[in-house]
Design a protein around this motif. Sequence first.
Motif, PDB file in Angstrom:
ATOM      1  N   ASP A 170      50.882 -45.714  74.059  1.00 46.91           N
ATOM      2  CA  ASP A 170      50.017 -44.527  74.188  1.00 46.91           C
ATOM      3  C   ASP A 170      50.376 -43.724  75.428  1.00 46.91           C
ATOM      4  O   ASP A 170      50.409 -42.490  75.397  1.00 46.91           O
ATOM      5  N   CYS A 171      50.620 -44.410  76.527  1.00 44.47           N
ATOM      6  CA  CYS A 171      50.903 -43.719  77.791  1.00 44.47           C
ATOM      7  C   CYS A 171      52.291 -43.065  77.738  1.00 44.47           C
ATOM      8  O   CYS A 171      52.476 -41.953  78.247  1.00 44.47           O
ATOM      9  N   ILE A 172      53.265 -43.739  77.136  1.00 44.66           N
ATOM     10  CA  ILE A 172      54.594 -43.129  76.959  1.00 44.66           C
ATOM     11  C   ILE A 172      54.455 -41.841  76.147  1.00 44.66           C
ATOM     12  O   ILE A 172      55.038 -40.805  76.497  1.00 44.66           O
ATOM     13  N   ASP A 173      53.670 -41.903  75.084  1.00 46.08           N
ATOM     14  CA  ASP A 173      53.479 -40.706  74.245  1.00 46.08           C
ATOM     15  C   ASP A 173      52.759 -39.591  75.008  1.00 46.08           C
ATOM     16  O   ASP A 173      53.128 -38.417  74.903  1.00 46.08           O
ATOM     17  N   ALA A 174      51.736 -39.962  75.775  1.00 47.74           N
ATOM     18  CA  ALA A 174      50.985 -38.949  76.536  1.00 47.74           C
ATOM     19  C   ALA A 174      51.864 -38.306  77.603  1.00 47.74           C
ATOM     20  O   ALA A 174      51.797 -37.086  77.827  1.00 47.74           O
ATOM     21  N   CYS A 175      52.685 -39.112  78.269  1.00 43.90           N
ATOM     22  CA  CYS A 175      53.596 -38.582  79.299  1.00 43.90           C
ATOM     23  C   CYS A 175      54.657 -37.678  78.663  1.00 43.90           C
ATOM     24  O   CYS A 175      54.984 -36.619  79.208  1.00 43.90           O
ATOM     25  N   THR A 176      55.182 -38.084  77.519  1.00 41.85           N
ATOM     26  CA  THR A 176      56.194 -37.280  76.832  1.00 41.85           C
ATOM     27  C   THR A 176      55.601 -35.953  76.397  1.00 41.85           C
ATOM     28  O   THR A 176      56.216 -34.887  76.563  1.00 41.85           O
ATOM     29  N   ASN A 177      54.400 -35.996  75.839  1.00 42.46           N
ATOM     30  CA  ASN A 177      53.742 -34.780  75.382  1.00 42.46           C
ATOM     31  C   ASN A 177      53.447 -33.836  76.548  1.00 42.46           C
ATOM     32  O   ASN A 177      53.642 -32.611  76.447  1.00 42.46           O
ATOM     33  N   CYS A 178      53.001 -34.385  77.671  1.00 45.82           N
ATOM     34  CA  CYS A 178      52.676 -33.561  78.831  1.00 45.82           C
ATOM     35  C   CYS A 178      53.955 -32.975  79.434  1.00 45.82           C
ATOM     36  O   CYS A 178      53.977 -31.802  79.828  1.00 45.82           O
ATOM     37  N   HIS A 179      54.996 -33.782  79.514  1.00 49.52           N
ATOM     38  CA  HIS A 179      56.294 -33.273  79.989  1.00 49.52           C
ATOM     39  C   HIS A 179      56.740 -32.081  79.152  1.00 49.52           C
ATOM     40  O   HIS A 179      57.145 -31.042  79.686  1.00 49.52           O
ATOM     41  N   GLN A 180      56.652 -32.219  77.841  1.00 45.24           N
ATOM     42  CA  GLN A 180      57.146 -31.167  76.957  1.00 45.24           C
ATOM     43  C   GLN A 180      56.261 -29.918  77.047  1.00 45.24           C
ATOM     44  O   GLN A 180      56.768 -28.792  77.079  1.00 45.24           O
ATOM     45  N   ALA A 181      54.939 -30.119  77.098  1.00 48.23           N
ATOM     46  CA  ALA A 181      54.022 -28.976  77.169  1.00 48.23           C
ATOM     47  C   ALA A 181      54.231 -28.186  78.462  1.00 48.23           C
ATOM     48  O   ALA A 181      54.286 -26.951  78.445  1.00 48.23           O
ATOM     49  N   CYS A 182      54.358 -28.897  79.588  1.00 48.10           N
ATOM     50  CA  CYS A 182      54.512 -28.201  80.881  1.00 48.10           C
ATOM     51  C   CYS A 182      55.861 -27.487  80.957  1.00 48.10           C
ATOM     52  O   CYS A 182      55.938 -26.340  81.397  1.00 48.10           O
ATOM     53  N   LEU A 183      56.921 -28.164  80.558  1.00 48.56           N
ATOM     54  CA  LEU A 183      58.250 -27.555  80.631  1.00 48.56           C
ATOM     55  C   LEU A 183      58.339 -26.329  79.734  1.00 48.56           C
ATOM     56  O   LEU A 183      58.776 -25.255  80.153  1.00 48.56           O
ATOM     57  N   GLN A 184      57.883 -26.484  78.484  1.00 51.69           N
ATOM     58  CA  GLN A 184      57.983 -25.384  77.530  1.00 51.69           C
ATOM     59  C   GLN A 184      57.079 -24.212  77.920  1.00 51.69           C
ATOM     60  O   GLN A 184      57.505 -23.048  77.874  1.00 51.69           O
ATOM     61  N   THR A 185      55.862 -24.510  78.318  1.00 53.68           N
ATOM     62  CA  THR A 185      54.919 -23.448  78.669  1.00 53.68           C
ATOM     63  C   THR A 185      55.380 -22.692  79.909  1.00 53.68           C
ATOM     64  O   THR A 185      55.319 -21.457  79.958  1.00 53.68           O
ATOM     65  N   ALA A 186      55.863 -23.409  80.915  1.00 51.15           N
ATOM     66  CA  ALA A 186      56.319 -22.747  82.139  1.00 51.15           C
ATOM     67  C   ALA A 186      57.503 -21.825  81.848  1.00 51.15           C
ATOM     68  O   ALA A 186      57.508 -20.662  82.264  1.00 51.15           O
ATOM     69  N   LEU A 187      58.478 -22.327  81.123  1.00 50.22           N
ATOM     70  CA  LEU A 187      59.733 -21.579  80.972  1.00 50.22           C
ATOM     71  C   LEU A 187      59.713 -20.584  79.816  1.00 50.22           C
ATOM     72  O   LEU A 187      60.657 -19.818  79.648  1.00 50.22           O
ATOM     73  N   THR A 188      58.661 -20.583  79.011  1.00 49.05           N
ATOM     74  CA  THR A 188      58.537 -19.543  77.983  1.00 49.05           C
ATOM     75  C   THR A 188      57.294 -18.679  78.286  1.00 49.05           C
ATOM     76  O   THR A 188      57.427 -17.569  78.761  1.00 49.05           O
ATOM     77  N   HIS A 189      56.097 -19.217  78.084  1.00 45.06           N
ATOM     78  CA  HIS A 189      54.866 -18.447  78.248  1.00 45.06           C
ATOM     79  C   HIS A 189      54.700 -17.880  79.666  1.00 45.06           C
ATOM     80  O   HIS A 189      54.479 -16.682  79.845  1.00 45.06           O
ATOM     81  N   CYS A 190      54.773 -18.741  80.673  1.00 42.54           N
ATOM     82  CA  CYS A 190      54.495 -18.285  82.046  1.00 42.54           C
ATOM     83  C   CYS A 190      55.499 -17.240  82.514  1.00 42.54           C
ATOM     84  O   CYS A 190      55.107 -16.240  83.131  1.00 42.54           O
TER      85      CYS A 190
END
Lengths: 109, 109, 109, 109
Positions: free
Chosen positions: B9-29
């Motif tokens: 569960d924690c591996i999945d949560a960390c992976t999801n958060c990594h992807q959300a932050c990276l993608q959101t910062a470099l596209t949306h932000c």
Amino acid sequence: MDALPDMQDCIDACTNCHQACLQTALTHCLRVGGRHVEPDHFRLMMDCAAICELSANLQLSGSPYAPRLCALCADICHDCAVSCAELDGMEECARACEACEHSCRRMAA
Amino acid sequence: MDALPDMQDCIDACTNCHQACLQTALTHCLRVGGRHVEPDHFRLMMDCAAICELSANLQLSGSPYAPRLCALCADICHDCAVSCAELDGMEECARACEACEHSCRRMAA
Amino acid sequence: MDALPDMQDCIDACTNCHQACLQTALTHCLRVGGRHVEPDHFRLMMDCAAICELSANLQLSGSPYAPRLCALCADICHDCAVSCAELDGMEECARACEACEHSCRRMAA
Amino acid sequence: MDALPDMQDCIDACTNCHQACLQTALTHCLRVGGRHVEPDHFRLMMDCAAICELSANLQLSGSPYAPRLCALCADICHDCAVSCAELDGMEECARACEACEHSCRRMAA
């Protein structure tokens, strides 16, 4: 360590370019704003930092795929040097990109 | 694979958060600009992406240091969730940070 | 998030392959020893984990260089799948490499 | 670049330790085999390489979380230096770990 002289030069050039792009983007570019955080430029700096980091790591590992990654790395460094040269205060970063491009072209050959 | 349920569960949560932050910062932000590229906010998103990536990797490796890294990761995710909640269009990223914070607190305990 | 369906599939395949290679190498392969830690095999698994991680990250960032990195990633995944298929207990890892190879070939096209 | 002298020393020490651990593990240790690929030792070298890489990156980024990561990094470097000192041909790697431990302790203070 075990790397041959040319490879050690390329590891150093990749490491230097990774550090210059990462540090410049997340300190200088964010502080200055404007064209320094224009999406294509900023993303290119982050791409360049990331590919240079992996190019150094594959060479350190003795990977047989390092030359092919260096070929791609050289092209990204070239584009990043051009993008940096158009903006203020990016001279050191542009030079690191150019040096890395040349070193990666030799490794890719 | 070998991870226990809580760790998976924690591996999945960390992976999801990594992807959300990276993608959101470099596209949306980067696209929106303004407060979305304010240095403290943007750097926090990149820090959060990077620490979540390493937290997932150490857990996958069976590292005995993973719980201590998860403790730091939880604090960074908390701060990033707060920073995201103040800006438009960051709801999904804020939720990924909160979920990762909670999962990392359990692993760190 | 912003990724198109094909790209999201490739991000997922790269993430899955990264995790399978990293976890299998640093838990199963080290535990079993023998041919599982033979240098060419083990290094290939670490190369594959690293290039898959960067391929996912460049796609998440919306990088224009992602297709070229995916082309190299597909070749490494192919070699890693072959290497895994020759050893015991590597079926899941081999399947993750094959799935990533196919997805990266589509992105590279 | 922008880093203060102490921080630049720590970035250099982390980079050097990352490179020494990654290169030594994936060339020397895999080639020698035996105790050099014993799971706890080998995983520790990979953990040490990864945390040193992130410690350098967070410092380059001007992250406020760098000191806390440096505290964890120092402990891992200490353990890795001890593990390396028990094996043949690991002197350079052990020294890089010790130097990084000391530099990280100063940054963490």
